[in-house]
Design a protein around this motif. Sequence first.
Motif, short mmCIF file in Angstrom:
data_model
loop_
_atom_site.label_atom_id
_atom_site.label_comp_id
_atom_site.label_asym_id
_atom_site.label_seq_id
_atom_site.Cartn_x
_atom_site.Cartn_y
_atom_site.Cartn_z
N PRO A 120 0.83 -1.21 0.00
CA PRO A 120 0.00 0.00 0.00
C PRO A 120 0.86 1.26 0.00
O PRO A 120 1.83 1.37 0.76
N LEU A 121 0.52 2.20 -0.86
CA LEU A 121 1.31 3.43 -0.94
C LEU A 121 1.30 4.19 0.38
O LEU A 121 2.25 4.93 0.68
N LYS A 122 0.28 4.01 1.17
CA LYS A 122 0.21 4.67 2.47
C LYS A 122 1.36 4.21 3.38
O LYS A 122 1.80 4.95 4.26
N GLY A 157 1.86 11.18 -4.15
CA GLY A 157 2.20 11.81 -2.88
C GLY A 157 3.48 11.30 -2.24
O GLY A 157 3.92 11.84 -1.22
N VAL A 158 4.10 10.25 -2.80
CA VAL A 158 5.30 9.67 -2.21
C VAL A 158 6.51 10.52 -2.58
O VAL A 158 6.76 10.75 -3.77
N PRO A 159 7.28 11.04 -1.60
CA PRO A 159 8.50 11.77 -1.95
C PRO A 159 9.41 10.89 -2.80
O PRO A 159 9.70 9.75 -2.43
N ALA A 160 9.89 11.42 -3.94
CA ALA A 160 10.55 10.54 -4.91
C ALA A 160 11.54 11.31 -5.78
O ALA A 160 11.20 11.74 -6.88
N PRO A 161 12.78 11.47 -5.32
CA PRO A 161 13.80 12.07 -6.16
C PRO A 161 14.44 11.04 -7.09
O PRO A 161 14.27 9.84 -6.91
N THR A 162 15.17 11.52 -8.08
CA THR A 162 15.95 10.64 -8.95
C THR A 162 17.43 10.86 -8.72
O THR A 162 17.93 11.98 -8.80
N THR A 199 12.43 9.71 11.47
CA THR A 199 11.18 10.30 10.97
C THR A 199 11.11 10.16 9.46
O THR A 199 12.12 9.99 8.78
N ARG A 200 9.90 10.26 8.94
CA ARG A 200 9.71 10.16 7.49
C ARG A 200 10.20 11.42 6.78
O ARG A 200 9.98 12.53 7.26
N PRO A 201 10.78 11.29 5.60
CA PRO A 201 11.03 12.48 4.77
C PRO A 201 9.69 13.06 4.30
O PRO A 201 8.73 12.32 4.08
N MET A 202 9.65 14.37 4.14
CA MET A 202 8.42 15.02 3.71
C MET A 202 8.73 15.99 2.57
O MET A 202 9.83 16.52 2.46
N ALA A 238 -0.96 16.00 -2.62
CA ALA A 238 -1.18 14.56 -2.81
C ALA A 238 -0.65 13.77 -1.62
O ALA A 238 -1.25 12.77 -1.20
N ALA A 239 0.48 14.22 -1.07
CA ALA A 239 1.05 13.55 0.10
C ALA A 239 0.14 13.68 1.32
O ALA A 239 -0.07 12.72 2.07
N LYS A 240 -0.41 14.86 1.51
CA LYS A 240 -1.31 15.07 2.65
C LYS A 240 -2.53 14.16 2.53
O LYS A 240 -3.04 13.64 3.53
N GLU A 241 -3.01 13.96 1.33
CA GLU A 241 -4.15 13.08 1.10
C GLU A 241 -3.76 11.63 1.33
O GLU A 241 -4.51 10.86 1.94
#
Length: 506
Positions: A363-365, A432-437, A487-490, A500-503
Motif C-alpha cells: 500500500p502506498l500509504k 504523494g510519495v517523496p521521490a527524487p531521482t 522520521t519520514r522524509p516530507m 497529494a502527500a497530505k491526502e
Amino acid sequence: MKSLLYTFLAGVLVTNVAFAQPRKSAAKSTAGTALPEQRITLSETEAHMRFLASDELQGRRTGSMGNMIAARYIAEQYRMLGLKPVQGQTDFYQNIALERVTAASSGVLITGKDSLKLGKDLVVMAGGPFDKTAEVVYAGYGLTESEDGYNGHDVKGRIVVVQGGSPEAKGAQEIFRASNQKRKLASDKGAIALIELYSESIPWGMVGQYFNREQISLPVAGAGTSTLAHAWINNKDNQFKRLKEAGQTITLRTSGRPKVAAPSMNVAGVIEGTDPKLKDEYVILSAHFDHVGVGKQGGPNYPATDSIFNGARDNAFGTVGLLTAAKALSQQRPKRSVLVLALTGEEVGLLGSRYYAENPLIPLKQTIFDLNIDGAGYNDTTIVSVIGLERTGAKAEIEAGAKAFGLSVFAEPAPEQGLFDRSDNVSFAAKGVPAPTFSAGFKAFDEAIGKYYHQAIDNPESIDFSYLTKFCQAFAHTARLIADRPTRPMWSAGDKYEAAAKELYK
C-alpha cells in the motif's frame, strides 16, 4: 544461445564470489565496523553491467525476449540474495498485460478542399480500419461533460473534434494521458471517431516521428476504446479552427493500428526491516531495466555496423545500482523494510511505474519514500546528480551517502529539461510519495551526454567502472540512511506534490 547462457552464468558466479578487500571509507556502522556497501566491488558491478547491456539482450525493449531475460536475471539475483516476494505474491514478478500497437500504414482526413495526409499533417493514434464520412461535433477539451466539454451534445454516430492537450497538461506524458481519457469518454458516449486539434509545445515533427512507428502501451480501460478511430491533426497555426463549427461533415480513412499482446513485468523483492514498528513502513528503491531495442525501434541514427541500443547508461547503470544495493541491505538490514523494484516500460511512457502506482504491491500509504535511479549518462565522475534533492526531504541523507564514498551532490541538473517529471519517480510523486531521482554525475545536457544518450554506442566497454562502483556504494548507503531515519522524509512546503502527500498519509 550458448553465448547468452555463458554470460548469464558468469555474471551470477562473479556476483556470488566477488568480495575484494574493502576499501577505506567513511561508511561505518554505529559500532565502527564496515558496512556491506563498502564491500561492493568493481568486478561485481562490471559483471552485472556486461550482462544487462550485452548484445544478446538486444536492447531490452519492453515486450521483447531480451527484456524478459533481463527480468529473469534480476529475479534470480533477488533469489540468490535472499529477498522475498511481496506477501501474497508467488514470485518476484508483477506481470503487466501491455499491448504492442503497430504503426498505421495509411491515413487521410478530408475536410472541405483540404486533404491531410498521414505523417505530414495527420497521425493515427488508435483504432481499427476506418472509412466513413460523418458530421462533426466540437466538444472543447473532451474531458468532461461541462461547458468546456460535451456540454450536453449528442455525439452518438458522429465524429467528435476536441482541442489537444488539457488546461493543465504541460509535458508529453500529461498530454498523452489526457488523450487516452478523451478517447475513453468519446467511446462511452457513442462517437465513431475522435479528432484532436494538436497545437501543443512539443514540435509536430517529433509527434509524427514518434506515433508513426510501433508503440507499447497500457490497455485503456473501457469498452470500445481500442477500436475507436482516433487521430491527431497539426493545428499549430489554428488553420483548422473551422472544425469547431457545427453542422459540417468530414471524411476519415485509416488502415488503423492493429494491437497484439506484449507482456512484460516489474520485478519486486522485499528486504524486511529490523525495527518492530518501522518495518511496516517501506522505502522503495527503483530503476527501470528496459531500453529502446534494435534498429528503428531505437531511433533513426545508428551505424550500419551496430544497430543494437545496449543502454549501458540508460539504465543498466541504474539496474546495477539496484542489485548492489539489494545485496548490501540484505546483508545488514535497515530498520524499515525495503522494496527493491526493477521497472519495465520507462522508455515507452513510464508504463511500469504508472502500473505499479495504480496497482501497488505494498500500500502506498505504507511507502514513505522512493529513491529512483535513472539518467542519460555522466560528464562528471566526482558527483552524483539528484533531481528533487531540495524538494523531497532527504537532502542530508543523500549528501551523507555520497560523501561517504568521496562524491559530492549536484542538485537539479539541466533545469530546462524538466527532468523531475520525465522519469519513473514522477509516478510515485503524483500519488504523494517523496521521490527524487539519483543520477550519474552531470550538470548539463552537453556533448558528452549527447554522444551516448539513446545511441547505439552506449555499450559496456565505454563505462567508467570505477565510477559506477562508487555510484553504487553511494546509492546503497543513501538508501540505508533513509531507511534508518527516525522520521519520514516530507515534501518541501508548497511543493506541487505536497497536497497529494497530505491526502495519501492522512
